[in-house]
Design a protein around this motif. Structure first.
Motif, PDB file in Angstrom:
ATOM      1  N   LEU A  61    -135.393  40.387  54.497  1.00  0.00           N
ATOM      2  CA  LEU A  61    -136.850  40.188  54.537  1.00  0.00           C
ATOM      3  C   LEU A  61    -137.613  41.351  53.910  1.00  0.00           C
ATOM      4  O   LEU A  61    -138.790  41.221  53.603  1.00  0.00           O
ATOM      5  CB  LEU A  61    -137.321  40.041  56.001  1.00  0.00           C
ATOM      6  CG  LEU A  61    -136.822  38.819  56.785  1.00  0.00           C
ATOM      7  CD1 LEU A  61    -137.248  38.929  58.246  1.00  0.00           C
ATOM      8  CD2 LEU A  61    -137.368  37.527  56.181  1.00  0.00           C
ATOM      9  N   ASN A  62    -136.964  42.504  53.738  1.00  0.00           N
ATOM     10  CA  ASN A  62    -137.717  43.709  53.354  1.00  0.00           C
ATOM     11  C   ASN A  62    -138.012  43.835  51.858  1.00  0.00           C
ATOM     12  O   ASN A  62    -139.058  44.361  51.474  1.00  0.00           O
ATOM     13  CB  ASN A  62    -136.951  44.962  53.797  1.00  0.00           C
ATOM     14  CG  ASN A  62    -136.975  45.150  55.303  1.00  0.00           C
ATOM     15  OD1 ASN A  62    -136.707  44.215  56.040  1.00  0.00           O
ATOM     16  ND2 ASN A  62    -137.283  46.338  55.766  1.00  0.00           N
ATOM     17  N   THR A  74    -133.346  46.894  66.164  1.00  0.00           N
ATOM     18  CA  THR A  74    -134.527  46.299  66.796  1.00  0.00           C
ATOM     19  C   THR A  74    -135.170  45.248  65.904  1.00  0.00           C
ATOM     20  O   THR A  74    -135.195  45.394  64.677  1.00  0.00           O
ATOM     21  CB  THR A  74    -135.555  47.377  67.198  1.00  0.00           C
ATOM     22  OG1 THR A  74    -136.608  46.735  67.916  1.00  0.00           O
ATOM     23  CG2 THR A  74    -136.127  48.137  66.008  1.00  0.00           C
ATOM     24  N   LEU A  75    -135.644  44.185  66.548  1.00  0.00           N
ATOM     25  CA  LEU A  75    -136.345  43.127  65.824  1.00  0.00           C
ATOM     26  C   LEU A  75    -137.858  43.270  65.984  1.00  0.00           C
ATOM     27  O   LEU A  75    -138.627  42.424  65.526  1.00  0.00           O
ATOM     28  CB  LEU A  75    -135.844  41.761  66.292  1.00  0.00           C
ATOM     29  CG  LEU A  75    -134.397  41.583  65.817  1.00  0.00           C
ATOM     30  CD1 LEU A  75    -133.575  40.761  66.764  1.00  0.00           C
ATOM     31  CD2 LEU A  75    -134.334  41.026  64.410  1.00  0.00           C
ATOM     32  N   ASN A 135    -132.647  41.892  57.346  1.00  0.00           N
ATOM     33  CA  ASN A 135    -133.371  42.866  56.509  1.00  0.00           C
ATOM     34  C   ASN A 135    -133.473  42.462  55.043  1.00  0.00           C
ATOM     35  O   ASN A 135    -134.096  43.183  54.242  1.00  0.00           O
ATOM     36  CB  ASN A 135    -132.786  44.270  56.664  1.00  0.00           C
ATOM     37  CG  ASN A 135    -133.226  44.895  57.954  1.00  0.00           C
ATOM     38  OD1 ASN A 135    -132.407  45.221  58.790  1.00  0.00           O
ATOM     39  ND2 ASN A 135    -134.529  45.029  58.157  1.00  0.00           N
ATOM     40  N   ASN A 148    -146.799  41.142  58.896  1.00  0.00           N
ATOM     41  CA  ASN A 148    -145.789  42.203  58.990  1.00  0.00           C
ATOM     42  C   ASN A 148    -145.439  42.628  57.565  1.00  0.00           C
ATOM     43  O   ASN A 148    -144.933  41.827  56.788  1.00  0.00           O
ATOM     44  CB  ASN A 148    -144.556  41.657  59.715  1.00  0.00           C
ATOM     45  CG  ASN A 148    -143.382  42.620  59.650  1.00  0.00           C
ATOM     46  OD1 ASN A 148    -143.559  43.821  59.417  1.00  0.00           O
ATOM     47  ND2 ASN A 148    -142.186  42.097  59.860  1.00  0.00           N
ATOM     48  N   GLY A 187    -143.209  44.843  56.840  1.00  0.00           N
ATOM     49  CA  GLY A 187    -141.818  45.292  56.759  1.00  0.00           C
ATOM     50  C   GLY A 187    -141.802  46.793  56.508  1.00  0.00           C
ATOM     51  O   GLY A 187    -142.741  47.366  55.935  1.00  0.00           O
ATOM     52  N   SER A 188    -140.730  47.434  56.945  1.00  0.00           N
ATOM     53  CA  SER A 188    -140.692  48.905  56.879  1.00  0.00           C
ATOM     54  C   SER A 188    -140.543  49.412  55.437  1.00  0.00           C
ATOM     55  O   SER A 188    -140.958  50.529  55.130  1.00  0.00           O
ATOM     56  CB  SER A 188    -139.562  49.442  57.754  1.00  0.00           C
ATOM     57  OG  SER A 188    -138.333  48.907  57.369  1.00  0.00           O
ATOM     58  N   ASN A 199    -131.931  50.676  60.349  1.00  0.00           N
ATOM     59  CA  ASN A 199    -131.335  49.555  59.633  1.00  0.00           C
ATOM     60  C   ASN A 199    -130.209  50.070  58.735  1.00  0.00           C
ATOM     61  O   ASN A 199    -130.099  51.269  58.497  1.00  0.00           O
ATOM     62  CB  ASN A 199    -132.403  48.853  58.802  1.00  0.00           C
ATOM     63  CG  ASN A 199    -133.390  48.089  59.678  1.00  0.00           C
ATOM     64  OD1 ASN A 199    -133.007  47.558  60.718  1.00  0.00           O
ATOM     65  ND2 ASN A 199    -134.643  48.036  59.266  1.00  0.00           N
TER      66      ASN A 199
HETATM   67  C1  KPL Z   1    -137.057  43.111  61.435  1.00  0.00           C
HETATM   68  C2  KPL Z   1    -137.907  43.785  60.386  1.00  0.00           C
HETATM   69  C3  KPL Z   1    -137.970  42.940  59.150  1.00  0.00           C
HETATM   70  C4  KPL Z   1    -139.232  43.873  61.066  1.00  0.00           C
HETATM   71  O1  KPL Z   1    -140.247  44.165  60.230  1.00  0.00           O
HETATM   72  C5  KPL Z   1    -137.343  45.129  60.021  1.00  0.00           C
HETATM   73  O2  KPL Z   1    -136.271  45.452  60.434  1.00  0.00           O
HETATM   74  C6  KPL Z   1    -138.025  46.057  59.091  1.00  0.00           C
HETATM   75  O3  KPL Z   1    -139.216  45.924  58.807  1.00  0.00           O
HETATM   76  O4  KPL Z   1    -137.322  46.979  58.642  1.00  0.00           O
END
Ligand code: KPL
Ligand code: NDP
Length: 337
Positions: free
Chosen positions: A186-187, A121-122, A184, A266, A268-269, A99
């Motif tokens: 979202l993280n 990647t998704l 991202n 999830n 997230g990373s 990312n």
């Molecule tokens: C797409 C997503 C949010 C998947 O978890 C991601 O890229 C991450 O966690 O870094």
């Protein structure tokens, strides 16, 4: 084909197993203690791509030049990981799975004789422990480089990857990196609160902050004259419309992302890094938006605060409650926005 994976974390373990399942010879580099455990037990995959177990060669660093190498470290570790293997890698094709905006450029600077590509990647992959990965969302990946149409080399490697896991050749990879940067957003909030991505999206006040961070990212990209690449139903046109919507309407974007992610939690990373007491790559995610805003002579207050809060949690090792996060954003609204 001899394929090497540098970094035996969530995505490194996942892709090594999927390539091995497709019949390739895999070497993975890992640091101790993971190295010994993977050597002993192999890598075990569960979740979205079915159950799989693979035996791979495990090394501290590469000992021979592979036909293809995937760099699967976090952004802040990539330069060191590539440099350790540069003598063998320079001149052979490399795919940076990362990312942020800088991965391919950093690899190309360190490996001037290699063809370097990026993979967005998704997929959502959860690192359970050394050699143990669970896929919480199976999704598509996008391979590319540069700004133009996918060239012949990109198409060649896309076909190799696609035999192991669903991969598309990305047109305008740089624009697609920006679209992934929007995703991202979202993280950060999971890393700040310890909640899953789905729980953040389900919480109306936190979803509002998430939406604002996504809108700010698109606005900064527009100020930097970015054309957003197409990714998972998002396009330059749809993102430009999204950036101008009132937040209440803009929330449909994270809601759609949550629906695509499915019900399996999830983290997230970035939250996964916090849970492993690692430093996060937040400076390459929300932090990148702040830097890009500065280059455009603007501010990105929402992304700046999210970056600062993730750094606070990295240090304190204590998650903030949603109400505490809201209080910090209310202060921001009262002072500088
Ligand atoms: C797409 C997503 C949010 C998947 O978890 C991601 O890229 C991450 O966690 O870094
Ligand atoms: N996980 C996911 O679902 C997704 C992740 N991404 C992105 O993919 C990239 C990789 O993420 P992810 O797999 O989650 O990260 P992880 O932290 O799970 O894995 C990275 C691995 O790299 C290892 N590493 C670091 N430096 C070196 C080195 N010099 N040599 C060998 N190994 C090294 C780390 O080892 P150690 O444990 O010893 O520190 C760690 O195991 C990131 O940019 C992330 O944002 C993108 C989409 C989804």
């Amino acid at each position: 084909m001899r394929i090497a994976v540098i970094g035996a974390g969530a995505l490194g373990g996942l892709f090594a197993t999927l390539f091995a399942r497709a019949g390739h010879d895999l070497t993975i580099t890992a640091r101790e203690v993971a190295r010994s455990l993977i050597r002993e037990n192999g890598i075990r995959l569960t979740g979205g791509y079915g159950d799989a177990q693979c035996r791979v060669l495990v090394r501290e660093i590469l000992t021979e030049t592979p036909d293809l190498t995937l760099i699967c470290t976090k952004a802040q570790d990539a330069a060191a990981a590539i440099a350790e293997n540069a003598e063998l890698l320079d001149g052979s094709p490399v795919i940076v799975v990362q990312n942020g905006l800088d991965g391919v450029r950093i690899a190309q600077d360190l490996l001037p004789n290699s063809e370097c590509f990026g993979l967005l990647t998704l997929i959502a992959a959860h690192y359970i422990g050394p050699g143990r990965v669970r896929v919480t969302t199976a999704a598509s990946s996008y391979l590319g480089r540069g700004n133009g149409k996918a060239d012949a080399a990109t198409q060649h490697w896309q076909a190799v990857l696609d035999e192991a896991f669903p991969t598309f050749a990305a047109e305008d990879f740089v624009g697609a990196q920006w679209t992934k940067l929007v995703v991202n957003m979202l993280n950060a909030l999971p890393a700040i609160t310890g909640l899953s991505v789905q729980a953040i999206i389900a919480d109306a006040p936190l979803r509002r902050i998430l939406t604002e961070s996504m809108q700010e990212t698109v606005q900064v990209g527009m100020a930097r004259h970015v054309t957003f690449g197409s990714l998972q139903g998002m396009s330059d046109r749809s993102l430009r419309v999204f950036a101008r919507l009132p937040v209440a309407l803009g929330q449909t974007l994270p809601l759609r992302m949550g629906a695509k992610m499915g019900p399996v939690a999830n983290l997230g990373s970035t939250l996964q890094s916090i849970k492993r007491a690692h430093l996060t790559e937040i400076d390459h995610l929300n932090g990148a938006v702040v830097r890009q805003a500065e280059l455009a002579g603007r501010r990105a207050p929402v992304n700046a605060l999210l970056t600062a809060l993730v750094h606070e949690v990295e240090i304190s090792r204590e998650f903030l409650k949603p109400a505490q996060v809201m209080a910090r954003f209310d202060q921001l609204t009262a002072t500088s926005r």
